[in-house]
Write an enzyme that holds these catalytic residues in place. Structure first.
Site, PDB file in Angstrom:
ATOM      1  N   HIS A 198     -61.559  29.938  10.214  1.00  0.00           N
ATOM      2  CA  HIS A 198     -63.013  29.786  10.276  1.00  0.00           C
ATOM      3  C   HIS A 198     -63.377  28.401  10.787  1.00  0.00           C
ATOM      4  CE1 HIS A 198     -63.698  33.485   8.351  1.00  0.00           C
ATOM      5  NE2 HIS A 198     -63.145  33.129   7.220  1.00  0.00           N
ATOM      6  N   ARG A 305     -49.061  36.840  20.097  1.00  0.00           N
ATOM      7  CA  ARG A 305     -48.035  36.635  19.062  1.00  0.00           C
ATOM      8  C   ARG A 305     -48.420  37.443  17.824  1.00  0.00           C
ATOM      9  NH1 ARG A 305     -48.052  30.956  21.220  1.00  0.00           N
ATOM     10  NH2 ARG A 305     -45.917  30.468  21.774  1.00  0.00           N
ATOM     11  N   ARG A 341     -46.315  41.110  21.987  1.00  0.00           N
ATOM     12  CA  ARG A 341     -44.903  40.849  21.711  1.00  0.00           C
ATOM     13  C   ARG A 341     -44.551  41.414  20.346  1.00  0.00           C
ATOM     14  NH1 ARG A 341     -42.853  34.726  21.541  1.00  0.00           N
ATOM     15  NH2 ARG A 341     -43.929  34.735  19.551  1.00  0.00           N
ATOM     16  N   GLU A 438     -35.635  33.544  27.159  1.00  0.00           N
ATOM     17  CA  GLU A 438     -35.727  32.262  26.461  1.00  0.00           C
ATOM     18  C   GLU A 438     -34.384  31.819  25.881  1.00  0.00           C
ATOM     19  OE1 GLU A 438     -38.711  32.647  23.387  1.00  0.00           O
ATOM     20  OE2 GLU A 438     -38.104  34.681  22.883  1.00  0.00           O
ATOM     21  N   ASN A 461     -40.400  27.275  25.732  1.00  0.00           N
ATOM     22  CA  ASN A 461     -40.187  26.458  24.524  1.00  0.00           C
ATOM     23  C   ASN A 461     -38.754  26.653  24.030  1.00  0.00           C
ATOM     24  OD1 ASN A 461     -42.945  26.172  24.771  1.00  0.00           O
ATOM     25  ND2 ASN A 461     -43.428  27.561  23.104  1.00  0.00           N
ATOM     26  N   ASP A 462     -38.407  27.924  23.832  1.00  0.00           N
ATOM     27  CA  ASP A 462     -37.060  28.191  23.334  1.00  0.00           C
ATOM     28  C   ASP A 462     -36.016  27.959  24.417  1.00  0.00           C
ATOM     29  OD1 ASP A 462     -37.071  28.813  20.566  1.00  0.00           O
ATOM     30  OD2 ASP A 462     -38.283  30.566  21.043  1.00  0.00           O
ATOM     31  N   ARG A 472     -36.893  20.292  19.004  1.00  0.00           N
ATOM     32  CA  ARG A 472     -37.963  19.313  19.214  1.00  0.00           C
ATOM     33  C   ARG A 472     -38.733  18.987  17.947  1.00  0.00           C
ATOM     34  NH1 ARG A 472     -42.846  22.290  22.229  1.00  0.00           N
ATOM     35  NH2 ARG A 472     -42.320  24.288  21.383  1.00  0.00           N
ATOM     36  N   CYS A 509     -44.684  31.898  29.545  1.00  0.00           N
ATOM     37  CA  CYS A 509     -45.680  31.810  28.478  1.00  0.00           C
ATOM     38  C   CYS A 509     -45.362  30.703  27.473  1.00  0.00           C
ATOM     39  CB  CYS A 509     -45.837  33.156  27.776  1.00  0.00           C
ATOM     40  SG  CYS A 509     -44.314  33.749  27.037  1.00  0.00           S
TER      41      CYS A 509
HETATM   42  C1  PEP Z   1     -41.348  30.260  23.889  1.00  0.00           C
HETATM   43  O1  PEP Z   1     -40.306  30.170  23.241  1.00  0.00           O
HETATM   44  O2  PEP Z   1     -41.576  29.590  24.916  1.00  0.00           O
HETATM   45  C2  PEP Z   1     -42.423  31.182  23.471  1.00  0.00           C
HETATM   46  C3  PEP Z   1     -43.511  31.383  24.188  1.00  0.00           C
HETATM   47  O3  PEP Z   1     -42.251  31.786  22.289  1.00  0.00           O
HETATM   48  P1  PEP Z   1     -42.590  31.076  20.901  1.00  0.00           P
HETATM   49  O4  PEP Z   1     -43.172  29.716  21.210  1.00  0.00           O
HETATM   50  O5  PEP Z   1     -43.539  31.985  20.203  1.00  0.00           O
HETATM   51  O6  PEP Z   1     -41.237  31.008  20.272  1.00  0.00           O
HETATM   52 MG    MG Z   2     -39.825  31.698  21.788  1.00  0.00          MG
END
Ligand code: PEP
Ligand code: MG
Length: 589
Positions: A198, A305, A341, A438, A461-462, A472, A509
Site C-alpha cells: 500500500h 514473478r 514464470r 540463467e 542476475n543468476d 552479490r 529479464c
Molecule cells: C534473473 O536471475 O536474472 C531473474 C530475472 O530471475 P530472479 O531475479 O527472479 O532470480
Molecule cells: Mg533468476
C-alpha cells in the site's frame, strides 16, 4: 576528521524502487507502538459507563477515519481509498460493536480488553485464511483495533510533525501513509515491501519517492538522521556526505529535466531510427503494479514473478486461487502478452516449504522443486493454461540447467493440457513455452534447448552470479558482480545467436535489462525483448529511439573485444557522452 564525521558513518542500503524521485532530508522514524492492553474487572454498576466510554472511542475513531478518507479521496481518488472506507464500515457494523458491548456487560471486563480480544479474533481468522488479500485485511483490522484502543486510552498518535521529513518505518498501513502525508513528507523508506505494498501504491499516487523492501532500514535510522532516498534505483543513503548529496541532487535535476521530455515516448514503439524494433516489456511482482506498468507504456510483461503469491503463507495456493490471479493479470495486460514464470523458489526466495541446505544457490531451486513436486507444478500449469484463453499468456520455467529438465517440464505441460481437455476446460493450445537461461550449463546448450521451446529469456542476475561465481548479496565479493564482464557478454551473445539459429526469439529479464547504460549493448547484440523494472521504461525507450541499430551493433562488437568489465563500462560511458549527451547516466542503477 570532524567529530560529527567520526560518529555518523555513511550507510548505503538497497531496496525495491517503489515510487520514482529523489529526496534529501531528515528522517522521521515512525514507530507505531501497539497499545498495551490490561485486563480489568468491573463492578456491575460500572458497565454502563464503560459502554459509554466505548461509544465515545468508536465515534472518535470513526471521525478520524472519515477525515483520513476525505483527504485520501481528494489526493488519490475514490477507487484507491476503498481500503479506508472498508475500515469505517467495520466500525459501523452493528453486529461487531453489539458483540463487544454484550461481552462488556456479561464478562464485566474493561472495553480495551474486550475490543482487543473480539476484533483480534477476526484478524486472526483472516490470517488463518492463507490468502494474501485476507492477510492484508487482517492488517487493516489490527490497525482499526489499535485505533479504538488508543482512543479508549485517549492517547494520540503523533501525526503532525514539524518541517519536512522522510518517513522511515518497518511497515506502513494505508491510513498511516495518508495521515503522514498531511505533513510535508519528502519520501518513504520501509523495511517491508511486497505484501505491504500500500505504501508503494499510495506514494506513487501521491508522487512521493519511495523505497520499500529495505530489510532493516528502521533499525539503522534514528529520527533526525540525514537521509537521501532514491526512488529511481531503490537506494537509500543514511548520513550522506556532502559530495554524495550533491551527486544525488544533480541526478534529480537531470532526471526531472529528462522526464519532462519522456512523456511523449509512452505510446511510441521501441524502435531505432532505422526501424529495428525491440519488444520493451516490464518485470512485475505484484498485481498492484499493473496500472503503473500500463501507464509507463509497457508492451506487456516479460517476467511475472509468481512467487509473490507465496509471501507470508505456509502452504501453496490452490489451482483455483492461482487461476483467479493469473486470469486477472492476463485480462489487465491484454492485448499485450504476459509471461508467467512458474514458482522460482529456493535460493534467496521465499517458500512455504524450504529445505535446510548448506549451499542453497546450488541446491533445490526453481524447476528442480517443480519437477520434484509435480502436484505443485501441475496445479500451477493448469491454472496458467486456464488463464490463457485470451491467447496473451506465455509460460516460462526458471533455473533450467539441463535439456532433460526442459523435456520433463514440457511433458507436464502436455499432461496438464490433456487433463483440461478431458474435462472440456478451455485453454490456448498454442500457449508459448519458454525457459530462463540463467545457469551456465543451459547457456552453453542454448541451441539445443532453443530447439525445444518457443523462446529463451536470459536471467542475467543468476547468470552473472553463476558465471562469475559471485554472490552479490555478500559484501565481501559483491563488487566483483559485473554484468558487463566480458564472460557474461560473450555468453549473452552466444545465447542470442543460438536462439536465432533455431528461429526462437530471445529476451532478457534480469536487472541488467533495466540499466539504461547497457541498452545499446543489448540491442546491438541482437536481443529481441527487454523486460525491465517499470520505472525505467520511458528512458530505455528514448535510448532505443534516439539512435541507429547500426550504431548499437558497432558498440556491441567493440565491447565484445574488450578484456575487462571496467573497459566495457568506460567504453559505454564514452558512447553515451558522444551520442546521448542529454541522457542522464544513472550511476546508482
Ligand atoms: C534473473 O536471475 O536474472 C531473474 C530475472 O530471475 P530472479 O531475479 O527472479 O532470480
Ligand atoms: Mg533468476
Amino acid at each position: 576528521m570532524s567529530a560529527e564525521q567520526q560518529v555518523k558513518k555513511e550507510v548505503i542500503l538497497k531496496g525495491i524502487p517503489a515510487s520514482p524521485g529523489i529526496a534529501v532530508g531528515s528522517a522521521y522514524l515512525f514507530i507505531k507502538e501497539t497499545p498495551r492492553v490490561e485486563e480489568k474487572n468491573l463492578e456491575e454498576n460500572e458497565t454502563p459507563q464503560e459502554i459509554e466510554r466505548l461509544g465515545h472511542a468508536i465515534e472518535k475513531s470513526r471521525k478520524e477515519l472519515h477525515k483520513i478518507l476525505t483527504f485520501a479521496q481528494e489526493k488519490i481518488g475514490d477507487a484507491k481509498s476503498k481500503i479506508l472506507e472498508a475500515q469505517i464500515m467495520v466500525l459501523e457494523d452493528g453486529v461487531l460493536i453489539g458483540a463487544i458491548k454484550k461481552r462488556i456487560r456479561s464478562e464485566k471486563k474493561n472495553a480495551e480488553y474486550i475490543v482487543n480480544h473480539e476484533i483480534g479474533k477476526y484478524a486472526n481468522l483472516m490470517l488463518m485464511a492463507h490468502d494474501e488479500y485476507m492477510h492484508e485485511r487482517a492488517h487493516d483490522m489490527d490497525d482499526l483495533k489499535n485505533r479504538i484502543i488508543r482512543n479508549l486510552q485517549q492517547e494520540k498518535l503523533v501525526s503532525r510533525l514539524e518541517g519536512s521529513i522522510i518517513v522511515v518505518a518497518h511497515t506502513l498501513t494505508p491510513a498511516d501513509t495518508m495521515i503522514l502525508s498531511r505533513n510535508h513528507v519528502l519520501g518513504y523508506a520501509t523495511d517491508r515491501g511486497g505484501i505491504t505494498s500500500h505504501a508503494a501504491l499510495f506514494s506513487r499516487s501521491l508522487k512521493i519517492p519511495a523505497v520499500v523492501g529495505l530489510g532493516d532500514v528502521s533499525r539503522h535510522v534514528v529520527t533526525g538522521d540525514h537521509l537521501v532516498i532514491d526512488g529511481y534505483s531503490g537506494v537509500i543513503v543514511i548520513n550522506p556526505s556532502k559530495k554524495r548529496i550533491q551527486e544525488f541532487e544533480s541526478k534529480l535535476e537531470r532526471m526531472l529535466k529528462f522526464e519532462s521530455k519522456l512523456v511523449h515516448f509512452k505510446d511510441l514503439p521501441a524502435e531505432t531510427k532505422d526501424s529495428h524494433s525491440v519488444e520493451l516489456s516490464a518485470n512485475v511482482e505484484l498485481p498492484e503494479e499493473l496500472d503503473y506498468v500500463v501507464l509507463q507504456g509497457s508492451q506487456g510483461i516479460g517476467l511475472y514473478r509468481t512467487e509473490s503469491l507465496l509471501i507470508d503463507r505456509d502452504d501453496f495456493p490452490s489451482e483455483e486461487e492461482q487461476y483467479a490471479e493469473y486470469k486477472k493479470i492476463a485480462a489487465r495486460i491484454y492485448p499485450h502478452r504476459v509471461i508467467m514464470r512458474t514458482f522460482d523458489i529456493g535460493g534467496d526466495k521465499v517458500a512455504p516449504e524450504t529445505a535446510e541446505e548448506t549451499n542453497p544457490f546450488l541446491g533445490w531451486r526453481g524447476i528442480r522443486v517443480g519437477l520434484d513436486r509435480p502436484d505443485l507444478l501441475m496445479n500451477q500449469l493448469r491454472a496458467m493454461l486456464r488463464a490463457s484463453t485470451r491467447k496473451n499468456l506465455a509460460i516460462m520455467f526458471p533455473m533450467i540447467s539441463t535439456i532433460s529438465e526442459v523435456l520433463k517440464a514440457k511433458e507436464y505441460v502436455q499432461k496438464a493440457k490433456a487433463e483440461l481437455h478431458s474435462k472440456n476446460i478451455k485453454f490456448n493450445d498454442k500457449t508459448q513455452i519458454g525457459v530462463m537461461i540463467e545457469v551456465p550449463s543451459a547457456a552453453l546448450c542454448a541451441s539445443r534447448i532453443a530447439a525445444e521451446v518457443d523462446f529463451l529469456s536470459i536471467g542475467s542476475n543468476d547468470l552473472t552470479q553463476y558465471m562469475l561465481a559471485v554472490d552479490r548479496g555478500n559484501p565481501l565479493v559483491s563488487q566483483l558482480f559485473r554484468e558487463v564482464d566480458p564472460a557474461v557478454l560473450i555468453t549473452i551473445k552466444h545465447i542470442i545467436n543460438a536462439g536465432h539459429k533455431r528461429g526462437v526469439w530471445v529476451g532478457i529479464c534480469g536487472e541488467m535489462a533495466g540499466n539504461p547504460l547497457v541498452t545499446p549493448l543489448l540491442v546491438g547484440l541482437g536481443i529481441d525483448e527487454l523486460s525491465v523494472i517499470p520505472s525505467v521504461l520511458p528512458e530505455i525507450k528514448k535510448i532505443i529511439r534516439s539512435s541507429y541499430f547500426k550504431q548499437f551493433r558497432e558498440i556491441a562488437t567493440e565491447a565484445l573485444q574488450l578484456e575487462t568489465a571496467e573497459a566495457v563500462e568506460a567504453h559505454i560511458r564514452k558512447f553515451f557522452k558522444k551520442h546521448f549527451p542529454d541522457i542522464p547516466i544513472n550511476n546508482n542503477n
